[in-house]
Design an enzyme around this catalytic site. Structure first.
Site, short mmCIF file in Angstrom:
data_model
loop_
_atom_site.label_atom_id
_atom_site.label_comp_id
_atom_site.label_asym_id
_atom_site.label_seq_id
_atom_site.Cartn_x
_atom_site.Cartn_y
_atom_site.Cartn_z
CE1 TYR A 219 -3.92 -2.34 -0.19
CE2 TYR A 219 -2.75 -3.55 1.43
CZ TYR A 219 -3.51 -3.46 0.26
OH TYR A 219 -4.44 -4.53 0.06
CG PHE A 367 4.22 -9.97 -6.39
CD1 PHE A 367 4.21 -11.24 -5.85
CD2 PHE A 367 5.21 -9.42 -6.94
CE1 PHE A 367 5.33 -11.86 -6.09
CE2 PHE A 367 6.35 -9.94 -7.05
CZ PHE A 367 6.57 -11.23 -6.55
NE ARG A 429 5.99 -17.57 -3.73
CZ ARG A 429 5.83 -16.20 -3.27
NH1 ARG A 429 6.38 -15.28 -3.86
NH2 ARG A 429 5.75 -16.18 -2.03
#
Lengths: 541, 263
Positions: A219, A367, A429
């Site tokens: 954020y 992301f 990943r």
């Protein structure tokens, strides 16, 4: 009025130079782990590259953008010269020195621990010390934003704080508090182990501390983008901001609910109880609220601009928007990526659905789409908008700017959609090597190749972006006028003190952090026998 | 604006925002810590307090009670990366004397052609651990067990440091141009085999993993087969047994020949 133009420009240039370097690494990583590359090199290089890419893109690049943009907002919105100019330079130097200190051991292969640190893996202490310097440099910015706002408030007691500065300070406070988690992890756990003072480390506690930082940092990255939505976009397309108060509430909500949610990164970790994971999940759901408010307000602002330009009809007004304007284009593309990324985020935040995609390429796709896509494309927009005011020279390569933004959007979609897909197929990943000859993985080969092509498109767009900025530095001089932010439809004259100050919201932010993090941290600190031997990477051969 | 009192229940901004925040926190806590755990029959909770403790993650005693002790001896060596990494001249000197009795198999310079491991230049922690495991019975060998049985902890450290101090000698079969087999460089992810080189050198060295360069192929092959069959089980956390079980006979041969030819 922008006074310390060199200070601001230096932040942006350093940010975009390190961004360009890390982008090259990213594209290379996409290529080497794809079926296009016959496996013939040391996988350690891959992890070295991932560590450098993550550290630069996660800690250095967005921090510099937030700092530079923050100084610009402070001067332009408050209409006063920056207080603490020398400190600001010191902060920039700390970030630059910290980046170099961190990157030397990473380049030498002494700290291939990835930017999330992953204890009990322990790398060279200088890597962590470098990251701490970057954070300390950014904390100078946090303090300066607060000091500048306080000075302005003292002189303007009856005026509402301009929305741009209110949002900027909200972002700085959020960062100041969220960085504490990783700082505690680094200073009390990882650095002592890296220096050889202790041989064991409580990896579970370290992961909880890191989760404190790990989600709210997103954020912090996002706030410059949201500031651009609210105070640049409506002005750039010739409209007005639909609601000033809605903007304040959105940023306040980020401050309050962005913090107590990080444990959703630890859904698969055993050291946090299921009940606490649920509580974090609830607050993660609430973070959708400020985004929904923003989407509504910004779309309404676009409609105002369009109708002022003669746009008509229920949907017809969309066509009348100034689509050739790079800021218009960037914001629209950003919204599309935010929509897809946000939808994926809802899957990540729910305990049960997360288990199907946890630690797969889905997460990497998610992301990159949100940060690399929705957020970074607005960093480009911010640079395009500010550049003429900082350099005193016009940015006239409009066609190139549009091409760059489109390429970034297309590249990000082509990169991340196949990533999400192979994640659903179960591709893990953070692995250097996939054996595509294996029948179980071979169906993923096509999607991975596609996303490698996306990486190449992104690299092209990144190069174009730098060309636009460099050309801007050498263009003919021209007066860009005063730098202004969007004017709201209804100019706030008197606003409630709650929407003009931070005390209450910071108290709620800290209170919720204590409620949601207090017990897991206290328990892990008290519990004996939870430490494991450190695994030193890059040790002597 | 400044005369408006914010921190007062009469200010709706204060009372509503604090009220909503507290309400969400309390509701999510009640749901997450009490209601949902009680809905799950397999948790067998005895009451509300038990539910809260369970959902908050308080470690229970029940998990430890169910642990089954293994039927065989396990290694009691706690391996850390710093273990025996400091040179100690006195210790090395004592080790040189003690090592006389090892020379018949391991060679006077720690290198021999007898297909027993070459110890010259081996990490001290590795040699120490094996001696310790022979002594405690975690690893069994008709020749080594009696040798280790009477050694003190200090003697094992001395011998280990002495061999670590000796220079590595490349074997007569050294061939640095040999292409490393895939299992050494990339492992086999689908079979859960990490690359050999990620612990045993080339890519990275992990604490407790021996240096394999120049070891006898016969010895490496015999040990991998022993790990695979379960005849040898003193590897930490079953790492090598898990790897060796998944390796094919051909891969075992390739690895043995490759490491023998390394310096």
């Amino acid at each position: 009025m922008l006074i310390n133009k060199r200070l601001i420009l230096s932040h942006f240039w350093l940010a975009f130079i390190v961004f360009g370097a890390a982008l090259v690494l990213g594209a290379w990583q996409m290529f080497v782990r794809s079926p296009l590359n016959a496996w013939h090199f040391n996988p350690e290089f891959y992890y070295r590259s991932v560590t450098a890419h993550g550290t630069v893109m996660g800690y250095v690049f967005p921090t510099l953008v937030a700092m530079g943009f923050g100084y610009a907002i402070s001067e332009a919105a408050l209409e006063q010269p920056l207080i603490g100019r020398r400190w600001a330079w010191a902060g920039l130097i700390l970030v630059a020195v910290g980046s170099v200190v961190a990157m030397i051991p990473v380049s030498l292969g002494l700290a291939s621990v990835l930017y999330t640190f992953y204890p009990p893996m322990i790398g060279n202490p200088f890597y962590y010390i470098g990251v701490v310097l970057v954070v300390v440099g950014s904390w100078i910015w946090v303090a300066l934003m607060s000091i500048n706002l306080a000075a302005w408030k003292r002189d303007n007691q009856d005026k509402p704080v301009p929305l741009a500065m209110f949002a900027n300070v909200a972002g700085s406070y959020l960062w100041g508090w969220t960085a504490v988690g990783a700082a505690l992890e680094l200073i009390f756990q990882i650095i002592p182990t890296a220096l050889g003072l202790t041989a064991t480390i409580d990896a579970g506690l370290a992961r909880v501390f890191f989760s404190w930082t790990l989600h709210a940092i997103v954020y912090f990255w996002l706030i410059p983008t949201y500031i651009a939505y609210y105070v640049i976009f409506p002005r750039a397309i010739g409209g007005r901001l639909y609601s000033d108060a809605m903007g304040r509430i959105a940023f306040i909500l980020f401050v309050v609910v962005a913090m107590p949610i990080g444990v959703h990164h630890l859904f698969a970790d055993p050291q946090v109880g299921a009940g606490l994971k649920f509580m974090h999940s609830v607050f993660t759901g609430l973070v959708a609220l400020p985004t929904l408010l923003t989407v509504f307000t910004i779309v309404a602002s676009a409609e105002i601009a369009s109708r002022l330009r003669g746009g008509k009809g229920v949907f017809g007004w969309i066509g009348a928007l100034p689509w050739k304007n790079p800021i218009m284009l960037a914001t629209a593309l950003s919204f599309v990526m935010l929509g897809f990324g946000g939808a994926g985020g809802l899957i990540n935040m729910s305990y049960q659905l997360d288990s199907t995609i946890h630690n797969t390429q889905w997460v990497t796709g998610h992301f990159h789409l949100i940060f690399g896509g929705a957020i970074v494309i607005m960093y480009f927009a911010i640079a395009y908008d500010l550049w003429p005011h900082l350099t005193g020279r016009a940015l006239d390569s409009l066609g190139m700017m549009r091409a760059q933004l489109w390429l970034w959007f297309i590249g990000m979609i082509v990169t991340t959609f196949p990533w999400h897909y192979v994640g659903i197929l179960g591709m893990p990943r953070r692995m250097a090597f996939y054996d595509y000859a294996n029948p179980a993985i071979s169906p993923q080969a096509f999607s991975v190749t596609m996303s490698a092509a996306g990486g190449l498109i992104l690299l092209t767009s990144g190069i174009l972006f730098l060309i636009v900025l460099i050309r801007g530095q050498f263009a003919a001089r021209g007066e860009a006028g005063a730098y202004r932010f969007a004017i709201p439809l209804h100019m706030p004259v008197r606003i409630p003190v709650a929407l003009n100050s931070f005390g209450l919201w910071l108290a709620l932010m800290i209170g919720l952090t204590v409620i949601n993090y207090g017990y897991p941290i206290a328990q892990l600190m008290v519990l004996k026998g939870t430490s494991v031997p450190a695994v030193y990477v890059g040790a002597a051969r | 604006m400044s005369e408006e009192k914010l921190y007062s229940l009469r200010n709706p901004w204060f009372s509503i925002s604090v009220g909503i925040t507290v309400a969400i926190a309390v509701l999510s806590a009640v749901a997450g810590l009490i209601w949902f755990p009680l809905l799950q029959p397999n948790l067998k909770l005895s009451g509300i307090w038990d539910a809260i403790c369970s959902a908050a993650g308080v470690p229970g005693l029940s998990t430890q009670a169910g642990a089954v002790p293994p039927a065989f001896k396990t290694s009691n060596v706690v391996m850390t990366p710093e273990m025996l990494t400091r040179q100690d001249q006195v210790s090395i000197g004592r080790g040189a004397t003690l090592a006389q009795r090892c020379a018949i198999c391991h060679g006077p310079q720690g290198v021999s052609d007898a297909n027993s491991p070459n110890l010259a230049g081996q990490y001290a922690a590795v040699t120490y651990k094996e001696l310790n495991d022979f002594k405690t019975g975690a690893r069994v060998n008709v020749v080594m067990t009696p040798f280790a049985a009477n050694m003190t902890d200090q003697e094992m450290r001395d011998v280990a440091l002495y061999y670590a101090y000796l220079p590595r000698v490349p074997s007569s079969l050294v061939n640095p141009n040999l292409t490393p087999p895939a299992i050494v460089v990339t492992g086999a992810p689908m079979r859960n085999i990490p690359p050999c080189g990620s612990c045993h050198g080339e890519i990275d060295v992990k604490a407790g993993s021996p240096w394999l360069g120049g070891q006898s192929a016969v010895y490496i092959k015999a040990q991998l087969q022993a790990f695979a069959s379960g005849a040898r089980r003193n590897d930490i956390s079953e790492q090598m047994r898990n790897v060796a079980r998944q390796m094919t006979a051909e891969e075992i041969d390739q690895v043995a020949r490759y490491y023998e030819a390394q310096p």
